[in-house]
Write a protein that holds these residues in place. Structure first.
Motif, short mmCIF file in Angstrom:
data_model
loop_
_atom_site.label_atom_id
_atom_site.label_comp_id
_atom_site.label_asym_id
_atom_site.label_seq_id
_atom_site.Cartn_x
_atom_site.Cartn_y
_atom_site.Cartn_z
N TYR A 1 10.99 -1.29 38.87
CA TYR A 1 12.24 -0.65 39.29
C TYR A 1 12.66 -1.02 40.70
N ARG B 1 13.41 -3.78 41.75
CA ARG B 1 14.48 -4.78 41.64
C ARG B 1 15.87 -4.14 41.76
N GLU B 2 15.99 -2.84 41.54
CA GLU B 2 17.29 -2.20 41.58
C GLU B 2 17.43 -1.19 42.72
N LEU C 1 17.86 -4.81 47.12
CA LEU C 1 19.07 -5.55 46.76
C LEU C 1 19.74 -6.12 48.00
N PRO D 1 17.96 3.80 38.81
CA PRO D 1 18.84 2.62 38.83
C PRO D 1 18.44 1.56 37.80
N LEU D 2 17.14 1.34 37.64
CA LEU D 2 16.70 0.35 36.65
C LEU D 2 16.97 0.84 35.23
N THR E 1 20.38 0.25 34.10
CA THR E 1 20.69 -1.11 33.66
C THR E 1 20.14 -1.37 32.26
N GLU F 1 25.88 -3.83 30.76
CA GLU F 1 25.18 -4.33 31.94
C GLU F 1 24.09 -5.29 31.50
N CYS G 1 19.99 -6.11 32.36
CA CYS G 1 18.76 -5.68 33.04
C CYS G 1 18.00 -6.90 33.53
N GLN G 2 17.56 -6.85 34.80
CA GLN G 2 16.88 -7.98 35.42
C GLN G 2 15.35 -7.91 35.32
#
Length: 334
Positions: free
Chosen positions: A130, A132-133, A138, A296-297, A300, A309, A311-312
């Motif tokens: 998580y 990542r978001e 960011l 946040p993750l 996504t 959206e 997801c990364q």
């Protein structure tokens, strides 16, 4: 559910332990078009208590029963890593998307098997990296992409923690230091976040080598790891992780060095970091972090499933962190 085939994500959660109290699960009821449909834990007393406290009407003590509940259309696996592969297989066979806690599995080989079964079943696979978001990470990625640091040269991870004295008596109940359950010790639990974050910033690590040892002999797993790694882009990196230092030696610091400056941050601290450049000197950045840190993750993921959206943090990216960890602990000097 497959992507874009439903209007709401109805989560079934396997293993409602500590991570589901604040970090992750409550967010699932706050995100639009998302809700918790059912929860599962082997202990009837504990799962009923969780369901009662969180206002969830349906609970199970069997993973199969939850996965096959027709109301559930997405599975969150919040168990220790030793169960991730088996539960992912069950969820995939039921045609339901899978969200898995980190580390993704105990080994890279298990990760690859998880990816394979989900691809064969045509269901998405997401991993709970998580960070990542989170807003400060960011922003760091944005600054890197803008060239504020110039050309990135190297990155160094320095994580030291004191030995938890309670482990002497609690080691048998602490899955994080049981290699059979976790794949390794605290290195696998914490370094996985750090290495995935670097993957997010700089892309795939293609070479890694290191040494692992058990110096304090408090538990079976490694308690110190050192290593170096190379990104596909040519950036060089190194890391030093020790979980048996003194309290005054504790540190959580990652430094990214570029040709024009550096960024320093804590992986597990507040939403803060420091940027230092030749042109502008020292700048400090601070961001508020969400109460439910995974929200946040998860947002996504819900968006990815509903087609709004992307997801990364996927099985493909999550497996890369496991590969690097496998390489760094391969040379054991116990």
């Amino acid at each position: 559910m497959s992507k874009n085939q439903d209007t709401e994500v109805r989560w079934g959660i396997l293993g409602v332990g500590n991570v589901c109290e604040v970090k992750s699960a409550p967010a699932m009821n706050l995100i639009p078009n998302s809700k918790i449909a059912a929860v599962m834990r082997r202990s009837e007393e504990k799962v009923k208590d969780y369901a009662d406290r969180h206002g969830i009407s349906k609970w199970y003590t069997s993973a199969n029963d939850l996965i096959n509940d027709p109301e559930v259309n997405a599975i969150y696996i919040a168990t220790p890593p030793n169960a991730h592969l088996e539960l992912a297989k069950l969820a995939a066979s039921a045609g339901k998307p899978v969200y898995v806690e980190k580390p993704m599995a105990r080994t890279h080989a298990e990760c690859l098997e998880m990816i394979k079964v989900c691809e064969q079943a045509n269901v998405p696979l997401y991993i709970a990296y998580y960070r990542r978001e989170l807003p400060h990470f960011l922003k760091i990625k944005e600054l890197i992409n803008q060239g504020i640091l110039g050309e990135i040269r190297t990155v160094h991870i320095n994580l030291k923690q004191k030995l938890d004295a309670s482990l002497i008596t609690k080691v048998e109940t602490n899955w994080r230091v049981d290699p059979e359950m976790a794949g390794g010790g605290y290195f696998f639990d914490l370094a996985s976040h750090q290495l995935d974050l670097l993957d997010f910033f700089f892309g795939k690590i293609t070479h890694a080598t290191g040494f692992a040892s058990n110096q304090a002999k408090t538990y079976e797993a490694e308690d110190i790891v050192t290593g170096s790694f190379v990104f596909e882009s040519g950036i060089l990196g190194s890391g030093n992780w020790c979980f048996t230092t003194s309290e005054n030696a504790e540190i959580d610091q990652t430094i990214i060095y570029g040709s024009k400056g550096k960024i320093t941050y804590e992986t597990f601290g507040k939403g803060e970091f420091t940027l230092e450049t030749d042109e502008n000197g020292i700048e400090k950045f601070s961001f508020d972090l969400p109460k439910h840190i995974q929200q946040p993750l998860i947002k996504t993921i819900v968006g990815d499933l509903l087609g709004t959206e992307t997801c990364q943090s996927t099985g493909i990216s999550g497996a890369r962190a496991n590969w690097v960890m496998d390489q760094l602990v391969k040379e054991r000097v116990f």
